[in-house]
Design a protein around this motif. Structure first.
Motif, PDB file in Angstrom:
ATOM      1  N   UNK A 199       1.677   5.338  33.643  1.00 46.69           N
ATOM      2  CA  UNK A 199       1.144   5.534  34.998  1.00 46.69           C
ATOM      3  C   UNK A 199       0.614   4.198  35.524  1.00 46.69           C
ATOM      4  N   UNK A 200       0.969   3.873  36.754  1.00 47.61           N
ATOM      5  CA  UNK A 200       0.448   2.640  37.356  1.00 47.61           C
ATOM      6  C   UNK A 200      -0.411   2.994  38.553  1.00 47.61           C
ATOM      7  N   UNK A 201      -1.664   2.569  38.520  1.00 46.48           N
ATOM      8  CA  UNK A 201      -2.538   2.767  39.679  1.00 46.48           C
ATOM      9  C   UNK A 201      -2.950   1.416  40.255  1.00 46.48           C
ATOM     10  N   UNK A 202      -2.177   0.374  39.936  1.00 46.24           N
ATOM     11  CA  UNK A 202      -2.487  -0.959  40.462  1.00 46.24           C
ATOM     12  C   UNK A 202      -2.451  -0.911  41.981  1.00 46.24           C
ATOM     13  N   UNK A 203      -3.421  -1.537  42.606  1.00 48.75           N
ATOM     14  CA  UNK A 203      -3.484  -1.526  44.068  1.00 48.75           C
ATOM     15  C   UNK A 203      -4.303  -0.362  44.589  1.00 48.75           C
ATOM     16  N   UNK A 204      -4.638   0.598  43.732  1.00 49.81           N
ATOM     17  CA  UNK A 204      -5.487   1.717  44.151  1.00 49.81           C
ATOM     18  C   UNK A 204      -6.956   1.340  44.030  1.00 49.81           C
ATOM     19  N   UNK A 205      -7.755   1.990  44.865  1.00 51.86           N
ATOM     20  CA  UNK A 205      -9.203   1.784  44.798  1.00 51.86           C
ATOM     21  C   UNK A 205      -9.856   3.156  44.635  1.00 51.86           C
ATOM     22  N   UNK A 206     -10.507   3.353  43.496  1.00 53.59           N
ATOM     23  CA  UNK A 206     -11.145   4.642  43.205  1.00 53.59           C
ATOM     24  C   UNK A 206     -12.618   4.596  43.598  1.00 53.59           C
ATOM     25  N   UNK A 207     -13.082   5.671  44.183  1.00 50.84           N
ATOM     26  CA  UNK A 207     -14.491   5.800  44.570  1.00 50.84           C
ATOM     27  C   UNK A 207     -15.039   7.005  43.812  1.00 50.84           C
ATOM     28  N   UNK A 208     -16.043   6.784  42.967  1.00 49.39           N
ATOM     29  CA  UNK A 208     -16.522   7.859  42.080  1.00 49.39           C
ATOM     30  C   UNK A 208     -18.026   8.038  42.265  1.00 49.39           C
ATOM     31  N   UNK A 209     -18.443   9.225  42.691  1.00 55.38           N
ATOM     32  CA  UNK A 209     -19.890   9.491  42.783  1.00 55.38           C
ATOM     33  C   UNK A 209     -20.388  10.025  41.439  1.00 55.38           C
ATOM     34  N   UNK A 210     -21.679   9.879  41.206  1.00 61.30           N
ATOM     35  CA  UNK A 210     -22.212  10.261  39.893  1.00 61.30           C
ATOM     36  C   UNK A 210     -21.535   9.439  38.813  1.00 61.30           C
ATOM     37  N   UNK A 211     -21.171   8.223  39.204  1.00 55.06           N
ATOM     38  CA  UNK A 211     -20.317   7.386  38.354  1.00 55.06           C
ATOM     39  C   UNK A 211     -21.000   6.818  37.129  1.00 55.06           C
ATOM     40  N   UNK A 212     -22.331   6.981  37.034  1.00 54.09           N
ATOM     41  CA  UNK A 212     -23.017   6.521  35.814  1.00 54.09           C
ATOM     42  C   UNK A 212     -23.312   7.679  34.871  1.00 54.09           C
ATOM     43  N   UNK A 213     -22.862   8.880  35.228  1.00 51.34           N
ATOM     44  CA  UNK A 213     -22.991  10.017  34.312  1.00 51.34           C
ATOM     45  C   UNK A 213     -21.864   9.973  33.297  1.00 51.34           C
ATOM     46  N   UNK A 214     -21.938  10.865  32.322  1.00 47.23           N
ATOM     47  CA  UNK A 214     -20.963  10.814  31.216  1.00 47.23           C
ATOM     48  C   UNK A 214     -19.527  11.025  31.698  1.00 47.23           C
ATOM     49  N   UNK A 215     -19.313  12.037  32.528  1.00 47.78           N
ATOM     50  CA  UNK A 215     -17.942  12.313  32.978  1.00 47.78           C
ATOM     51  C   UNK A 215     -17.510  11.250  33.999  1.00 47.78           C
ATOM     52  N   UNK A 216     -18.423  10.853  34.873  1.00 46.37           N
ATOM     53  CA  UNK A 216     -18.109   9.809  35.852  1.00 46.37           C
ATOM     54  C   UNK A 216     -17.679   8.522  35.174  1.00 46.37           C
ATOM     55  N   UNK A 217     -18.383   8.139  34.116  1.00 51.21           N
ATOM     56  CA  UNK A 217     -18.021   6.906  33.385  1.00 51.21           C
ATOM     57  C   UNK A 217     -16.637   7.038  32.755  1.00 51.21           C
ATOM     58  N   UNK A 218     -16.375   8.209  32.187  1.00 49.95           N
ATOM     59  CA  UNK A 218     -15.061   8.421  31.545  1.00 49.95           C
ATOM     60  C   UNK A 218     -13.947   8.344  32.592  1.00 49.95           C
ATOM     61  N   UNK A 219     -14.200   8.874  33.783  1.00 51.50           N
ATOM     62  CA  UNK A 219     -13.183   8.824  34.852  1.00 51.50           C
ATOM     63  C   UNK A 219     -12.948   7.373  35.276  1.00 51.50           C
ATOM     64  N   UNK A 220     -14.033   6.622  35.439  1.00 53.17           N
ATOM     65  CA  UNK A 220     -13.901   5.216  35.826  1.00 53.17           C
ATOM     66  C   UNK A 220     -13.083   4.432  34.808  1.00 53.17           C
ATOM     67  N   UNK A 221     -13.392   4.649  33.530  1.00 50.57           N
ATOM     68  CA  UNK A 221     -12.650   3.956  32.453  1.00 50.57           C
ATOM     69  C   UNK A 221     -11.171   4.313  32.505  1.00 50.57           C
ATOM     70  N   UNK A 222     -10.890   5.603  32.653  1.00 53.68           N
ATOM     71  CA  UNK A 222      -9.497   6.074  32.624  1.00 53.68           C
ATOM     72  C   UNK A 222      -8.711   5.480  33.799  1.00 53.68           C
ATOM     73  N   UNK A 223      -9.277   5.557  35.010  1.00 59.15           N
ATOM     74  CA  UNK A 223      -8.548   5.051  36.185  1.00 59.15           C
ATOM     75  C   UNK A 223      -8.393   3.531  36.103  1.00 59.15           C
ATOM     76  N   UNK A 224      -9.434   2.854  35.622  1.00 62.04           N
ATOM     77  CA  UNK A 224      -9.345   1.398  35.472  1.00 62.04           C
ATOM     78  C   UNK A 224      -8.295   1.030  34.427  1.00 62.04           C
TER      79      UNK A 224
END
Ligand code: NAD
Length: 258
Positions: A1-26
């Motif tokens: 999967x390539x998400x290069x060029x995408x910009x993800x916006x994540x609220x609650x991004x310092x919570x456990x699930x938010x952090x995991x989502x940020x890591x995965x998308x990055x």
């Protein structure tokens, strides 16, 4: 999967699930804009982790229950990174109070953060995508309790039920603009909100696990994996859907551990 060029916006991004989502998308190449109510200093080590993946990553302290704060967050992110096209409303709080004892303040706090906050974020982001002719994805973080009532967390259940309908009405409106809107609905995750409840009530973790037909509690990175799946450009057909990932929990009947 390539998400290069995408910009993800994540609220609650310092919570456990938010952090995991940020890591995965990055890890798939997306730049990441994290928002949370927590102090900026609490974001620094996590931001370094994301930057080490070779993407851009920024943090904004924001209270999603304020529409003005959400608008200002978008302006900040757009100035620094560009227009967010992967919008992940994830912030939520929960009160363990039966409905008879729930105070107006507790009810309103959960509505404001879990539902209003998700709406402000998705509406602001969706409009911006439409106005600029940009395609995108909105993925709400719902819960299995949005469709299965749990008497120990009533207001939370109502907010998650609301998110499911918000997913559908927004999906309908944004579909002609190539903006797909879906919801991931995890079961009991062994992290974040549930982990804190398990800490306060140690026997509940095992009881919760025993109730899940697959006998495994959901992990935060499994939620993140499903979010990424819905953000995958190859996924062109799913919109207005709830991706239920609860190990079969919602098919079970009987009392909850509370
Ligand atoms: N943990 C679970 O068992 C579970 C199960 C199903 C769904 N979920 C959902 O996953 C999402 C993430 O929850 P989590 O378990 O990682 O919890 P968490 O508490 O670890 O993360 C939630 C984050 O939201 C932030 N937040 C709270 N109020 C905010 C506000 N007004 N503005 C901005 N940020 C705010 C908190 O500071 C926190 O960092 C939530 O939507 C939750 O409902 C969790």
């Amino acid at each position: 999967m390539h998400l290069n060029g995408s910009i993800a916006l994540i609220s609650g991004g310092l919570g456990d699930i938010g952090k995991a989502i940020g890591r995965e998308l990055a890890s798939h190449g997306a730049d990441v804009a994290i928002g949370d109510v927590l102090d900026t200093a609490q974001a620094s080590s996590y931001l370094n982790e994301l930057l080490a993946l070779g993407v851009r990553a920024i943090y904004t302290q924001v209270d999603v229950s304020s529409p003005e704060a959400v608008s200002a967050w978008y302006v900040d992110v757009e100035t620094k990174l560009g227009i967010p096209n992967l919008i992940i409303p994830n912030a939520a709080v929960v009160s363990l109070v039966r409905i008879r004892d729930l105070t107006p303040e507790q009810w309103q706090r959960e509505m404001r953060i879990n539902l209003d906050g998700a709406f402000f974020m998705a509406q602001t982001g969706g409009k911006r995508l439409v106005d600029t002719g940009t395609s995108g994805r909105i993925v709400f973080i719902g819960s299995w309790v949005g469709s299965t009532p749990q008497d120990h967390i009533p207001a939370y259940c109502v907010t998650k039920a609301g998110l499911s309908m918000l997913t559908k009405v927004l999906a309908l409106d944004l579909a002609p603009h190539n903006i797909l809107v879906n919801e991931v609905a995890p079961g009991n995750v062994d992290a974040g909100l549930s982990a804190r409840i398990f800490e306060q009530n140690p026997s509940w973790r095992q009881v919760s696990m025993d109730r899940v037909p697959i006998k495994i509690l959901t992990q935060a990175d499994e939620v993140a994996f499903q979010v990424a799946h819905l953000c995958d450009p190859r996924n062109r057909q799913m919109t207005g859907s709830t991706l239920l990932m609860d190990g079969g929990l919602s098919m079970m009947s009987g009392p909850n551990p509370a």
